[in-house]
Design a protein around this motif. Structure first.
Motif, short mmCIF file in Angstrom:
data_model
loop_
_atom_site.label_atom_id
_atom_site.label_comp_id
_atom_site.label_asym_id
_atom_site.label_seq_id
_atom_site.Cartn_x
_atom_site.Cartn_y
_atom_site.Cartn_z
N ASP A 114 3.04 7.03 -4.86
CA ASP A 114 1.96 7.61 -4.05
C ASP A 114 2.52 8.66 -3.10
O ASP A 114 1.96 9.75 -2.97
CB ASP A 114 1.26 6.52 -3.23
CG ASP A 114 0.30 5.69 -4.06
OD1 ASP A 114 -0.77 6.20 -4.41
OD2 ASP A 114 0.63 4.52 -4.34
N GLY A 115 3.60 8.32 -2.43
CA GLY A 115 4.19 9.24 -1.47
C GLY A 115 4.64 10.54 -2.12
O GLY A 115 4.39 11.63 -1.59
N ARG A 116 5.31 10.42 -3.28
CA ARG A 116 5.77 11.62 -3.98
C ARG A 116 4.59 12.48 -4.42
O ARG A 116 4.63 13.71 -4.36
CB ARG A 116 6.62 11.23 -5.20
CG ARG A 116 8.01 10.71 -4.83
CD ARG A 116 8.91 10.67 -6.04
NE ARG A 116 8.43 9.76 -7.07
CZ ARG A 116 8.81 8.49 -7.20
NH1 ARG A 116 9.68 7.97 -6.35
NH2 ARG A 116 8.33 7.74 -8.16
N HIS A 151 0.58 -3.74 9.14
CA HIS A 151 0.43 -3.41 7.73
C HIS A 151 1.29 -2.20 7.37
O HIS A 151 1.95 -2.19 6.32
CB HIS A 151 -1.04 -3.12 7.41
CG HIS A 151 -1.27 -2.60 6.04
ND1 HIS A 151 -1.23 -3.41 4.91
CD2 HIS A 151 -1.51 -1.34 5.59
CE1 HIS A 151 -1.45 -2.67 3.83
NE2 HIS A 151 -1.63 -1.41 4.22
N ILE A 152 1.27 -1.18 8.22
CA ILE A 152 2.08 0.02 7.98
C ILE A 152 3.56 -0.34 7.95
O ILE A 152 4.31 0.12 7.07
CB ILE A 152 1.79 1.08 9.06
CG1 ILE A 152 0.37 1.64 8.87
CG2 ILE A 152 2.82 2.20 9.02
CD1 ILE A 152 -0.13 2.47 10.04
N GLU A 153 3.98 -1.17 8.89
CA GLU A 153 5.39 -1.59 8.94
C GLU A 153 5.78 -2.36 7.68
O GLU A 153 6.84 -2.12 7.08
CB GLU A 153 5.62 -2.45 10.18
CG GLU A 153 7.06 -2.89 10.36
CD GLU A 153 7.25 -3.74 11.61
OE1 GLU A 153 8.34 -4.30 11.77
OE2 GLU A 153 6.30 -3.85 12.41
N LYS A 154 4.89 -3.24 7.24
CA LYS A 154 5.16 -4.05 6.05
C LYS A 154 5.17 -3.21 4.78
O LYS A 154 5.97 -3.46 3.87
CB LYS A 154 4.09 -5.15 5.94
CG LYS A 154 4.27 -6.08 4.76
CD LYS A 154 3.17 -7.12 4.72
CE LYS A 154 3.30 -8.00 3.49
NZ LYS A 154 2.19 -8.98 3.41
N THR A 155 4.32 -2.20 4.70
CA THR A 155 4.23 -1.36 3.50
C THR A 155 5.52 -0.58 3.28
O THR A 155 5.91 -0.34 2.14
CB THR A 155 3.02 -0.41 3.60
OG1 THR A 155 1.84 -1.21 3.76
CG2 THR A 155 2.88 0.43 2.34
N PRO A 158 7.94 4.67 2.30
CA PRO A 158 7.14 5.74 1.67
C PRO A 158 5.89 6.10 2.48
O PRO A 158 5.61 7.28 2.70
CB PRO A 158 6.79 5.16 0.30
CG PRO A 158 7.90 4.21 0.00
CD PRO A 158 8.25 3.60 1.33
N LEU A 159 5.17 5.09 2.94
CA LEU A 159 3.97 5.34 3.76
C LEU A 159 4.35 5.86 5.14
O LEU A 159 3.74 6.79 5.66
CB LEU A 159 3.14 4.06 3.89
CG LEU A 159 1.90 4.15 4.78
CD1 LEU A 159 0.95 5.24 4.30
CD2 LEU A 159 1.18 2.81 4.83
N GLN A 160 5.39 5.28 5.73
CA GLN A 160 5.82 5.71 7.06
C GLN A 160 6.25 7.17 7.06
O GLN A 160 6.01 7.91 8.03
CB GLN A 160 6.93 4.81 7.56
CG GLN A 160 6.47 3.38 7.84
CD GLN A 160 7.61 2.40 7.98
OE1 GLN A 160 8.75 2.77 8.24
NE2 GLN A 160 7.31 1.12 7.80
N LYS A 161 6.86 7.62 5.96
CA LYS A 161 7.26 9.02 5.86
C LYS A 161 6.05 9.95 5.89
O LYS A 161 6.05 10.98 6.58
CB LYS A 161 8.05 9.26 4.56
CG LYS A 161 8.52 10.69 4.38
CD LYS A 161 9.27 10.88 3.07
CE LYS A 161 9.70 12.33 2.89
NZ LYS A 161 10.37 12.54 1.59
N ILE A 162 5.00 9.60 5.14
CA ILE A 162 3.78 10.41 5.13
C ILE A 162 3.15 10.44 6.52
O ILE A 162 2.71 11.48 7.00
CB ILE A 162 2.78 9.89 4.08
CG1 ILE A 162 3.35 10.03 2.66
CG2 ILE A 162 1.43 10.60 4.21
CD1 ILE A 162 3.66 11.45 2.24
N LEU A 163 3.13 9.30 7.18
CA LEU A 163 2.56 9.24 8.53
C LEU A 163 3.37 10.09 9.51
O LEU A 163 2.79 10.75 10.38
CB LEU A 163 2.48 7.79 9.01
CG LEU A 163 1.38 6.96 8.34
CD1 LEU A 163 1.57 5.47 8.62
CD2 LEU A 163 0.01 7.40 8.81
#
Length: 199
Positions: A114-116, A151-155, A158-163
Motif C-alpha cells: 500500500d505504501g509503495r 492503531h497507527i503504531e501497531k500497523t 509503512p503507514l507511519q512513513k506516509i503519515l
C-alpha cells in the motif's frame, strides 16, 4: 508530467471553492467518502470508477468541489498508466487555487505494498502534493473503540512513513454512519487549518 505547484484554499469570503481530491486504492471507500462529505448520494457505488467524477456542494458554509478518482490495484489488475492520467486530470477538475488531497485508506488494512503504491501514484503530482495531503482513514467502525494512535503504531513503519510525508495529518470517518455529521465538520476544520498553514 508532474504538477510542481499546488495552491491553497483562501476562504469562502473570497468566493473560492475548496477542491477535495479523493485518492486511494480500489475499494478504499472513496465514493462513499465523497457522499459522506457532501451529505447526499452523488457518486456511484458497487462499480469500479474508471474516470474522475466531480460534484459540487455547500458544506458548513464552504463551497466544495469533490473529485472522486479511479483507484489503483495493488496487484496490477488495472491499467496503472490510465490511473496516473486520471490523477493528473483530477487536478484540472479541481479549482486551481485551492486543492487538497485526501489519501483514502481503510483503517483495517495497510501494508508495504500500500505504501509503495501511494508513493508511486502520487509521484505524478510532484513532491509539493505532500504538503497539501491528509490521510483519511475510512471504515472507522473497524477500530471497535480502539485508539487510532495505537492503531497507527501497531500497523508499523509503512503507514507511519506516509503519515510523516503528510505532516502527520489524518482523520477517521465511519462511512457506515453518515448521520453523524460531526465527523465531516471536524474534517473540514482540519482542512481549513491545512489551507491556512500551506497558503
Amino acid at each position: 508530467m508532474a504538477v510542481s505547484t499546488v495552491t491553497a484554499y483562501v476562504g469562502p469570503e473570497c468566493g473560492s471553492v475548496m477542491g477535495l481530491l479523493l485518492l486511494g486504492r480500489r475499494s478504499a471507500g472513496k465514493s462513499s467518502v465523497g457522499d459522506l462529505i457532501l451529505g447526499r448520494s452523488e457518486f456511484e457505488h458497487g462499480k469500479t470508477t474508471t474516470r474522475c467524477v466531480r460534484r459540487f456542494g455547500w458544506v458548513d458554509g464552504v463551497r466544495l468541489a469533490v473529485v472522486d478518482t479511479p483507484g489503483w490495484s495493488l496487484f496490477g489488475l488495472t491499467n496503472g498508466q490510465q490511473v496516473k492520467q486520471e490523477i493528473l486530470r483530477s487536478v484540472m477538475l479541481a479549482p486551481s487555487g485551492c486543492q487538497l488531497f485526501l489519501l483514502v485508506i481503510p483503517v483495517d488494512s495497510f501494508s508495504k505494498r500500500d505504501g509503495r503504491a501511494i508513493e508511486k501514484y502520487l509521484s505524478v503530482l510532484g513532491e509539493a502534493v505532500w504538503s497539501h495531503a491528509l490521510v483519511l482513514f475510512t471504515w472507522g467502525d473497524e477500530l471497535r473503540g480502539n485508539d487510532i494512535e495505537k492503531h497507527i503504531e501497531k500497523t508499523g513503519e509503512p503507514l507511519q512513513k506516509i503519515l510523516r510525508k503528510c505532516g502527520h495529518r489524518y482523520h477517521v470517518v465511519n462511512n457506515k454512519c453518515p448521520e453523524d455529521y460531526t465527523q465531516v465538520t471536524e474534517l473540514l476544520n482540519i482542512l481549513k487549518r491545512m489551507s491556512a498553514s500551506t497558503g
